[in-house]
Write an enzyme that holds these catalytic residues in place. Structure first.
Site, PDB file in Angstrom:
ATOM      1  N   CYS A 140       0.874  -1.186   0.000  1.00  7.94           N
ATOM      2  CA  CYS A 140       0.000   0.000   0.000  1.00  7.94           C
ATOM      3  C   CYS A 140       0.902   1.223   0.000  1.00  7.94           C
ATOM      4  O   CYS A 140       1.048   1.910   1.012  1.00  7.94           O
ATOM      5  CB  CYS A 140      -0.912  -0.015   1.222  1.00  7.94           C
ATOM      6  SG  CYS A 140      -1.771  -1.596   1.478  1.00  7.94           S
ATOM      7  N   PRO A 163       1.850   7.664  -0.681  1.00  7.16           N
ATOM      8  CA  PRO A 163       2.492   8.403  -1.774  1.00  7.16           C
ATOM      9  C   PRO A 163       3.952   8.049  -2.021  1.00  7.16           C
ATOM     10  O   PRO A 163       4.535   8.513  -3.000  1.00  7.16           O
ATOM     11  CB  PRO A 163       2.365   9.852  -1.318  1.00  7.16           C
ATOM     12  CG  PRO A 163       2.383   9.779   0.169  1.00  7.16           C
ATOM     13  CD  PRO A 163       1.664   8.509   0.537  1.00  7.16           C
ATOM     14  N   GLY A 164       4.585   7.239  -1.137  1.00  9.61           N
ATOM     15  CA  GLY A 164       5.929   6.790  -1.451  1.00  9.61           C
ATOM     16  C   GLY A 164       6.950   6.911  -0.338  1.00  9.61           C
ATOM     17  O   GLY A 164       8.131   6.615  -0.564  1.00  9.61           O
ATOM     18  N   GLY A 165       6.549   7.303   0.859  1.00 11.62           N
ATOM     19  CA  GLY A 165       7.509   7.455   1.945  1.00 11.62           C
ATOM     20  C   GLY A 165       8.273   6.188   2.251  1.00 11.62           C
ATOM     21  O   GLY A 165       9.504   6.175   2.319  1.00 11.62           O
ATOM     22  N   LYS A 166       7.558   5.091   2.439  1.00 12.52           N
ATOM     23  CA  LYS A 166       8.229   3.840   2.787  1.00 12.52           C
ATOM     24  C   LYS A 166       8.923   3.228   1.577  1.00 12.52           C
ATOM     25  O   LYS A 166       9.963   2.575   1.716  1.00 12.52           O
ATOM     26  CB  LYS A 166       7.230   2.874   3.414  1.00 12.52           C
ATOM     27  CG  LYS A 166       6.774   3.354   4.795  1.00 12.52           C
ATOM     28  CD  LYS A 166       5.784   2.427   5.444  1.00 12.52           C
ATOM     29  CE  LYS A 166       5.432   2.957   6.834  1.00 12.52           C
ATOM     30  NZ  LYS A 166       4.816   4.297   6.792  1.00 12.52           N
ATOM     31  N   GLU A 196       0.132   0.330  -5.587  1.00 11.66           N
ATOM     32  CA  GLU A 196      -0.959   1.169  -5.105  1.00 11.66           C
ATOM     33  C   GLU A 196      -2.179   0.891  -5.964  1.00 11.66           C
ATOM     34  O   GLU A 196      -2.168   1.115  -7.176  1.00 11.66           O
ATOM     35  CB  GLU A 196      -0.592   2.652  -5.179  1.00 11.66           C
ATOM     36  CG  GLU A 196      -1.717   3.590  -4.786  1.00 11.66           C
ATOM     37  CD  GLU A 196      -2.297   3.295  -3.401  1.00 11.66           C
ATOM     38  OE1 GLU A 196      -3.529   3.141  -3.300  1.00 11.66           O
ATOM     39  OE2 GLU A 196      -1.508   3.206  -2.433  1.00 11.66           O
ATOM     40  N   ASP A 223      -4.852  -5.062  -7.098  1.00 15.07           N
ATOM     41  CA  ASP A 223      -5.466  -5.515  -5.863  1.00 15.07           C
ATOM     42  C   ASP A 223      -4.529  -6.505  -5.180  1.00 15.07           C
ATOM     43  O   ASP A 223      -3.810  -7.258  -5.855  1.00 15.07           O
ATOM     44  CB  ASP A 223      -6.809  -6.188  -6.178  1.00 15.07           C
ATOM     45  CG  ASP A 223      -7.590  -6.522  -4.924  1.00 15.07           C
ATOM     46  OD1 ASP A 223      -7.386  -7.631  -4.390  1.00 15.07           O
ATOM     47  OD2 ASP A 223      -8.382  -5.681  -4.464  1.00 15.07           O
ATOM     48  N   ASP A 262       1.744  -1.088   4.975  1.00 14.41           N
ATOM     49  CA  ASP A 262       1.337   0.094   5.751  1.00 14.41           C
ATOM     50  C   ASP A 262      -0.143   0.282   5.431  1.00 14.41           C
ATOM     51  O   ASP A 262      -0.506   0.977   4.497  1.00 14.41           O
ATOM     52  CB  ASP A 262       2.170   1.306   5.344  1.00 14.41           C
ATOM     53  CG  ASP A 262       1.889   2.519   6.209  1.00 14.41           C
ATOM     54  OD1 ASP A 262       1.106   2.402   7.168  1.00 14.41           O
ATOM     55  OD2 ASP A 262       2.435   3.598   5.912  1.00 14.41           O
ATOM     56  N   CYS A 266      -1.158   3.966  11.001  1.00 16.19           N
ATOM     57  CA  CYS A 266      -1.091   5.244  11.714  1.00 16.19           C
ATOM     58  C   CYS A 266      -2.340   5.376  12.585  1.00 16.19           C
ATOM     59  O   CYS A 266      -2.921   6.449  12.720  1.00 16.19           O
ATOM     60  CB  CYS A 266      -0.953   6.418  10.754  1.00 16.19           C
ATOM     61  SG  CYS A 266      -2.228   6.518   9.487  1.00 16.19           S
TER      62      CYS A 266
END
Length: 457
Positions: free
Chosen positions: A108, A111-114, A132, A159, A176, A229
């Site tokens: 998941c 936007p791309g942090g991990k 995604e 999916d 995440d 989160c």
């Protein structure tokens, strides 16, 4: 800021929680943090900033700047990432002290942090697949991975069930998970209005489905890193117990320093280790993460036999752009070509059977009527040759370029293709003609906001 009473009551039994301190923390301005690119950040960048304790590349900023008008962000020198979620870096280095040749899925990923963190961590023989399912968010993910510039980091949009069909393919899966978002109350007050016990239950059911669908793709001995989160135990410790009950997964504990303020928890039924982040205990937002190892189950399916589609003749055109020669050049859409690491073509053909590869390696461009036309991806690649014709821009010129507006031909530009840079960092391409320059920044990448030049300059 009025916090949900139901949530506060639910957290009373959670270790490390203090209702008064938690409430007071939500009256404070949240910290701003960035994670620097290991290869792109300018020398000495961030040396006067406070470090994020659990991530060597993480830094706290004294205040939140207007990131949009910093060309270094557009060139991929750093990623704006919440400090608590950078704990993934510490977990990776604890579990994989020598990461060699791993196949990794960030399920998941937008936007791309991990994903950018994973790309920085992995070695060049490893392959990262960032997924995604929501198409417009997948576009944002693709842009951020392009800025990060690694040819072994690919993007798909599928999916979890599609990815789960790749039996035993991945050494590591990071989930995440979409969640109720209570850990972000301080950064987004809209999350408070959207929070409810019913939404927590819906999110927990969705998390279970996602994990159930994707875990067949994790090979025996591989690791699952699960994060949210959310503060709610239904989405955290109870999901850990769900995993331990449904799959042959074993807890992988990591050692954390007491002065970091991270709370170690264990699930009620199976004793799985997890790590909670509370804003009243550390400089970061609400976060939860756990790591489990698959004790038994699927072994990797064999990769298919294939006929190579490496474009040998076209590759001659790319040698002058890319520093390394250990790549294959594969055809892409619209007469474009993409560079992937040598030795990963079998993975490419295998993945195409199951997923839609939205971004594969580095799109390097394609042949025009008279010459090779370089693609924007190429300008941001970490493998770009240092000997290319480059033009260094000042701040005003760089922002005009990023707004895709006209500006005078920069000093040092020569006729033909030029890589424009800011503080030595590639931003994109221009083509210098006799009486003008053509700006080849993609339209969808341009800065759309009006800039207050007196303030910025």
């Amino acid at each position: 800021m009025e916090l949900p009473i139901q949530l506060l009551e639910e957290l009373e039994s959670v270790p490390g929680f203090s209702a008064s301190d938690f409430t007071e923390a939500h009256r404070q301005v949240p910290p701003t943090s960035i994670r620097m690119h290991p290869l792109k950040a300018p020398v000495h960048y961030g040396e006067n900033l406070d470090a994020v304790p659990w991530c060597n590349a993480g830094r706290y900023l004294p205040e939140r700047p207007l990131f949009t008008v910093d060309p270094l962000l557009h060139g991929g020198a750093y990623y704006v990432q919440e400090a608590s979620s950078m704990f993934l870096d510490y977990i990776l280095r604890s579990v994989y002290p020598e990461p060699e040749g791993l196949r990794v899925l960030d399920l998941c990923a937008a936007p791309g942090g991990k994903s950018t963190l994973l790309a920085s961590f992995l070695d060049e023989r490893s392959l990262l697949i960032s997924n995604e399912v929501i198409r417009n968010r997948a576009g944002i993910l693709g842009e951020n991975m392009t800025r990060w510039g690694y040819k072994n980091a690919w993007v798909c949009s599928n999916d979890p069930k599609d990815l789960g069909k790749m039996q035993g393919y991945f050494d590591l899966i990071v989930v995440d998970a979409p969640c109720s978002g209570s850990g972000l109350f301080r950064k987004d007050e809209r999350a408070i209005a959207e929070w409810s016990p019913e939404n927590v239950q819906l999110c927990a059911a969705r998390q279970q489905r996602i994990l159930h669908d994707v875990l067949p793709a994790l090979k025996e001995g591989g690791c699952l890193i699960y994060a949210t989160c959310s503060y709610s135990p239904e989405e955290d410790e109870q999901i850990m117990d769900f995993l331990a009950a449904q799959f042959p997964l074993e807890s992988v504990p990591v050692t954390v320093q007491d002065d970091w303020g991270i709370v170690r928890v264990t699930s009620a039924i199976h004793g799985i280790n997890g790590y909670r982040f509370f804003p009243h205990r550390l400089r970061g937002e609400g976060f939860f993460i756990t790591v489990l190892r698959k004790a038994s189950g699927e072994t990797a399916m064999p990769l298919p036999k294939f006929k190579s589609v490496h474009a040998r003749q076209m590759a001659v055109q790319i040698d002058r752009f890319l520093e390394q020669d250990s790549y294959l050049l594969l055809p892409a859409e619209n007469n474009q070509f993409m560079a992937i690491p040598a030795g990963m073509e079998a993975d490419y053909h295998y993945l195409k059977q199951f997923v839609y590869l939205r971004k594969t390696g580095i799109t390097v461009g394609g042949p025009g009527p008279k010459e090779w036309i370089p693609e924007h991806d190429l300008a941001l690649s970490v493998d770009l040759r240092k000997q290319l014709q480059t033009v260094e821009l000042d701040l005003e010129q760089a922002l005009l370029y990023l707004k895709k507006e006209t500006f005078a031909t920069p000093a040092g530009a020569v006729k033909g293709w030029n890589l424009v840079t800011y503080k030595g960092l590639g931003l994109g391409w221009i083509k210098v003609l006799d009486n003008r320059i053509n700006n080849y920044l993609p339209k969808n990448w341009r800065i759309r906001m009006d800039i207050d030049w007196e303030t910025i300059l």
